[in-house]
Design a protein around this motif. Structure first.
Motif, PDB file in Angstrom:
ATOM      1  N   ILE A 123      40.652  52.772  30.906  1.00  0.00           N
ATOM      2  CA  ILE A 123      40.530  52.225  29.794  1.00  0.00           C
ATOM      3  C   ILE A 123      41.753  51.759  28.945  1.00  0.00           C
ATOM      4  N   SER A 124      42.891  52.016  29.542  1.00  0.00           N
ATOM      5  CA  SER A 124      43.960  51.387  28.671  1.00  0.00           C
ATOM      6  C   SER A 124      44.724  50.456  29.550  1.00  0.00           C
ATOM      7  N   GLY A 125      43.953  50.260  30.645  1.00  0.00           N
ATOM      8  CA  GLY A 125      44.396  49.113  31.421  1.00  0.00           C
ATOM      9  C   GLY A 125      45.663  49.305  32.633  1.00  0.00           C
ATOM     10  N   PHE A 126      45.865  50.717  32.762  1.00  0.00           N
ATOM     11  CA  PHE A 126      46.938  50.889  33.683  1.00  0.00           C
ATOM     12  C   PHE A 126      46.389  51.048  35.054  1.00  0.00           C
ATOM     13  N   TYR A 127      45.014  51.118  35.481  1.00  0.00           N
ATOM     14  CA  TYR A 127      44.398  51.233  36.397  1.00  0.00           C
ATOM     15  C   TYR A 127      43.299  49.935  36.357  1.00  0.00           C
ATOM     16  N   LYS A 128      43.001  49.112  37.352  1.00  0.00           N
ATOM     17  CA  LYS A 128      41.846  48.077  37.384  1.00  0.00           C
ATOM     18  C   LYS A 128      40.909  48.746  37.952  1.00  0.00           C
ATOM     19  N   PRO A 129      39.704  48.786  37.298  1.00  0.00           N
ATOM     20  CA  PRO A 129      38.492  49.232  37.901  1.00  0.00           C
ATOM     21  C   PRO A 129      37.866  48.869  39.454  1.00  0.00           C
ATOM     22  N   THR A 130      37.530  49.711  40.377  1.00  0.00           N
ATOM     23  CA  THR A 130      36.742  49.140  41.384  1.00  0.00           C
ATOM     24  C   THR A 130      35.449  48.313  41.390  1.00  0.00           C
ATOM     25  N   ALA A 131      34.882  48.986  40.255  1.00  0.00           N
ATOM     26  CA  ALA A 131      33.601  48.301  39.805  1.00  0.00           C
ATOM     27  C   ALA A 131      33.356  48.675  38.420  1.00  0.00           C
ATOM     28  N   GLY A 132      32.448  48.079  37.709  1.00  0.00           N
ATOM     29  CA  GLY A 132      32.035  48.252  36.370  1.00  0.00           C
ATOM     30  C   GLY A 132      32.962  47.489  35.460  1.00  0.00           C
ATOM     31  N   ASP A 133      32.405  47.743  33.992  1.00  0.00           N
ATOM     32  CA  ASP A 133      32.978  46.989  32.921  1.00  0.00           C
ATOM     33  C   ASP A 133      33.575  47.815  31.799  1.00  0.00           C
ATOM     34  N   LEU A 134      34.404  47.448  31.307  1.00  0.00           N
ATOM     35  CA  LEU A 134      35.141  47.788  30.160  1.00  0.00           C
ATOM     36  C   LEU A 134      35.185  46.785  28.961  1.00  0.00           C
ATOM     37  N   TYR A 135      34.560  47.378  27.983  1.00  0.00           N
ATOM     38  CA  TYR A 135      34.612  46.371  26.578  1.00  0.00           C
ATOM     39  C   TYR A 135      35.331  47.333  25.558  1.00  0.00           C
ATOM     40  N   VAL A 136      36.299  46.384  24.912  1.00  0.00           N
ATOM     41  CA  VAL A 136      37.220  46.992  23.879  1.00  0.00           C
ATOM     42  C   VAL A 136      37.133  45.925  22.551  1.00  0.00           C
ATOM     43  N   PHE A 137      36.736  47.048  21.679  1.00  0.00           N
ATOM     44  CA  PHE A 137      36.060  46.214  20.408  1.00  0.00           C
ATOM     45  C   PHE A 137      35.226  44.996  20.534  1.00  0.00           C
ATOM     46  N   GLY A 138      34.245  45.197  21.496  1.00  0.00           N
ATOM     47  CA  GLY A 138      33.089  44.132  21.515  1.00  0.00           C
ATOM     48  C   GLY A 138      33.606  43.210  22.716  1.00  0.00           C
ATOM     49  N   GLU A 139      34.539  42.992  23.167  1.00  0.00           N
ATOM     50  CA  GLU A 139      35.260  42.172  24.338  1.00  0.00           C
ATOM     51  C   GLU A 139      35.473  42.636  25.678  1.00  0.00           C
ATOM     52  N   ASN A 140      35.049  41.792  26.566  1.00  0.00           N
ATOM     53  CA  ASN A 140      35.043  42.248  27.819  1.00  0.00           C
ATOM     54  C   ASN A 140      36.538  42.503  28.451  1.00  0.00           C
ATOM     55  N   CYS A 141      37.059  43.510  28.711  1.00  0.00           N
ATOM     56  CA  CYS A 141      38.547  43.461  29.049  1.00  0.00           C
ATOM     57  C   CYS A 141      38.826  44.070  30.332  1.00  0.00           C
ATOM     58  N   THR A 142      37.720  44.015  31.109  1.00  0.00           N
ATOM     59  CA  THR A 142      37.558  44.395  32.329  1.00  0.00           C
ATOM     60  C   THR A 142      38.895  43.896  33.416  1.00  0.00           C
ATOM     61  N   GLY A 143      39.627  44.610  33.716  1.00  0.00           N
ATOM     62  CA  GLY A 143      41.033  44.189  34.602  1.00  0.00           C
ATOM     63  C   GLY A 143      42.066  43.462  33.839  1.00  0.00           C
ATOM     64  N   ARG A 144      41.961  43.624  32.471  1.00  0.00           N
ATOM     65  CA  ARG A 144      43.176  43.023  31.659  1.00  0.00           C
ATOM     66  C   ARG A 144      44.101  43.919  31.740  1.00  0.00           C
ATOM     67  N   SER A 145      45.410  43.497  31.194  1.00  0.00           N
ATOM     68  CA  SER A 145      46.619  44.260  31.332  1.00  0.00           C
ATOM     69  C   SER A 145      46.728  45.139  30.341  1.00  0.00           C
ATOM     70  N   PRO A 146      47.526  46.048  30.382  1.00  0.00           N
ATOM     71  CA  PRO A 146      47.888  47.080  29.379  1.00  0.00           C
ATOM     72  C   PRO A 146      48.234  46.593  27.934  1.00  0.00           C
ATOM     73  N   LEU A 147      49.142  45.572  28.311  1.00  0.00           N
ATOM     74  CA  LEU A 147      49.636  44.921  27.101  1.00  0.00           C
ATOM     75  C   LEU A 147      48.448  44.217  26.218  1.00  0.00           C
ATOM     76  N   THR A 148      47.673  43.388  27.290  1.00  0.00           N
ATOM     77  CA  THR A 148      46.558  42.701  26.385  1.00  0.00           C
ATOM     78  C   THR A 148      45.552  43.435  25.474  1.00  0.00           C
ATOM     79  N   ILE A 149      45.318  44.777  26.171  1.00  0.00           N
ATOM     80  CA  ILE A 149      44.340  45.875  25.717  1.00  0.00           C
ATOM     81  C   ILE A 149      45.140  46.587  24.411  1.00  0.00           C
ATOM     82  N   SER A 150      46.427  46.793  24.674  1.00  0.00           N
ATOM     83  CA  SER A 150      47.007  47.349  23.418  1.00  0.00           C
ATOM     84  C   SER A 150      47.248  46.358  22.203  1.00  0.00           C
ATOM     85  N   ARG A 151      47.283  45.166  22.388  1.00  0.00           N
ATOM     86  CA  ARG A 151      47.293  44.358  21.414  1.00  0.00           C
ATOM     87  C   ARG A 151      46.143  43.972  20.515  1.00  0.00           C
TER      88      ARG A 151
END
Length: 246
Positions: free
Chosen positions: A54-82
């Motif tokens: 969920i903090s972006g340090f691992y990229k998921p093999t499958a599935g989705d991650l939404y942060v503040f309503g935005e799809n952040c699946t596979g995004r970098s830790p920096l993008t997610i932290s910002r």
């Protein structure tokens, strides 16, 4: 964009494989606005992997991650932290040779542009954590419990919308645990932040969390209030054992 009643963070079918090992399998998780959510489970349950996903340090093999309503699946830790998600690390993230003041200031760098405002943010954060008297001390020379608080201070300085804490209570004495739990409640109440707490200290989790999610073998076992989790037969069998009354 996120609406007021939407989860701050949501995972759908989140899965992470390491070769043949499935560390997290099909996880659906929600963190709501202004809540402290505990994430618990026995060793090897997938807590740290989930935290890293969920903090972006691992990229998921499958599935989705939404942060503040935005799809952040596979995004970098920096993008997610910002977006406002800040995490601590299990073994602390402070710079041992720097003063407490400079450590907390580090936490403001990408978030507060004005030097005077940064200093004020640092002082407010130190005061909230009871660290004002130690600002000139070298962080690495402080007792373990105070070093833990400095790590939390670095993460708290940006005033994150979601503060993710990886076992922040490890090695703390009872007074330090109580103080840290008070800080987490103030973070929620005064800043309107949500907190994700990965922690082994069951008593503390039961005391401070609004809801608790239990993982077992990388899968979601249960989510509910502390009272619901304490009484959940599956959770007792898998994890709490005879300790659930404590």
């Amino acid at each position: 964009m996120q609406t007021a009643d939407q989860p701050i963070l949501k995972t759908q079918g989140l899965t992470k494989r390491f070769g043949g090992l499935v560390a997290v399998s099909g996880l659906d998780l929600e963190i709501r606005p202004r809540e402290i959510l505990g994430l618990i489970g026995p060793n090897g349950a997938g807590k740290s992997t989930t935290f890293n996903l969920i903090s972006g340090f691992y990229k998921p093999t499958a599935g989705d991650l939404y942060v503040f309503g935005e799809n952040c699946t596979g995004r970098s830790p920096l993008t997610i932290s910002r977006k406002g998600l800040v995490r601590t690390f299990q073994h602390g993230s402070l710079m041992r040779s720097m003063t407490v003041r400079d450590n907390i200031l580090l936490g403001t760098i990408h978030w507060v542009s004005d030097a005077a405002a940064r200093r004020q943010r640092m002082e407010e954060t130190a005061a909230m954590l009871g660290l004002t008297a130690y600002l000139s001390e070298e962080a690495g020379t402080l007792p373990h419990g105070l070093q833990r608080l400095v790590s939390i201070g670095i993460a708290l300085a940006p005033r994150p919308r979601l503060l993710c804490l990886d076992e922040p209570l490890t090695g703390l004495n009872q007074t330090e645990v109580t103080n840290t739990l008070t800080v987490l409640q103030r973070v929620r109440d005064e800043f309107g932040s949500s907190v994700l707490l990965v922690e082994h200290n069951m008593k503390a989790v039961m005391k401070v969390c609004d809801r608790i999610t239990v993982l077992h073998h990388g899968q979601h076992l249960a989510t509910g209030s502390p009272a619901q989790i304490r009484a959940d037969r599956q959770v007792i069998d898998a994890y709490l054992g005879h300790r659930h009354d404590h």
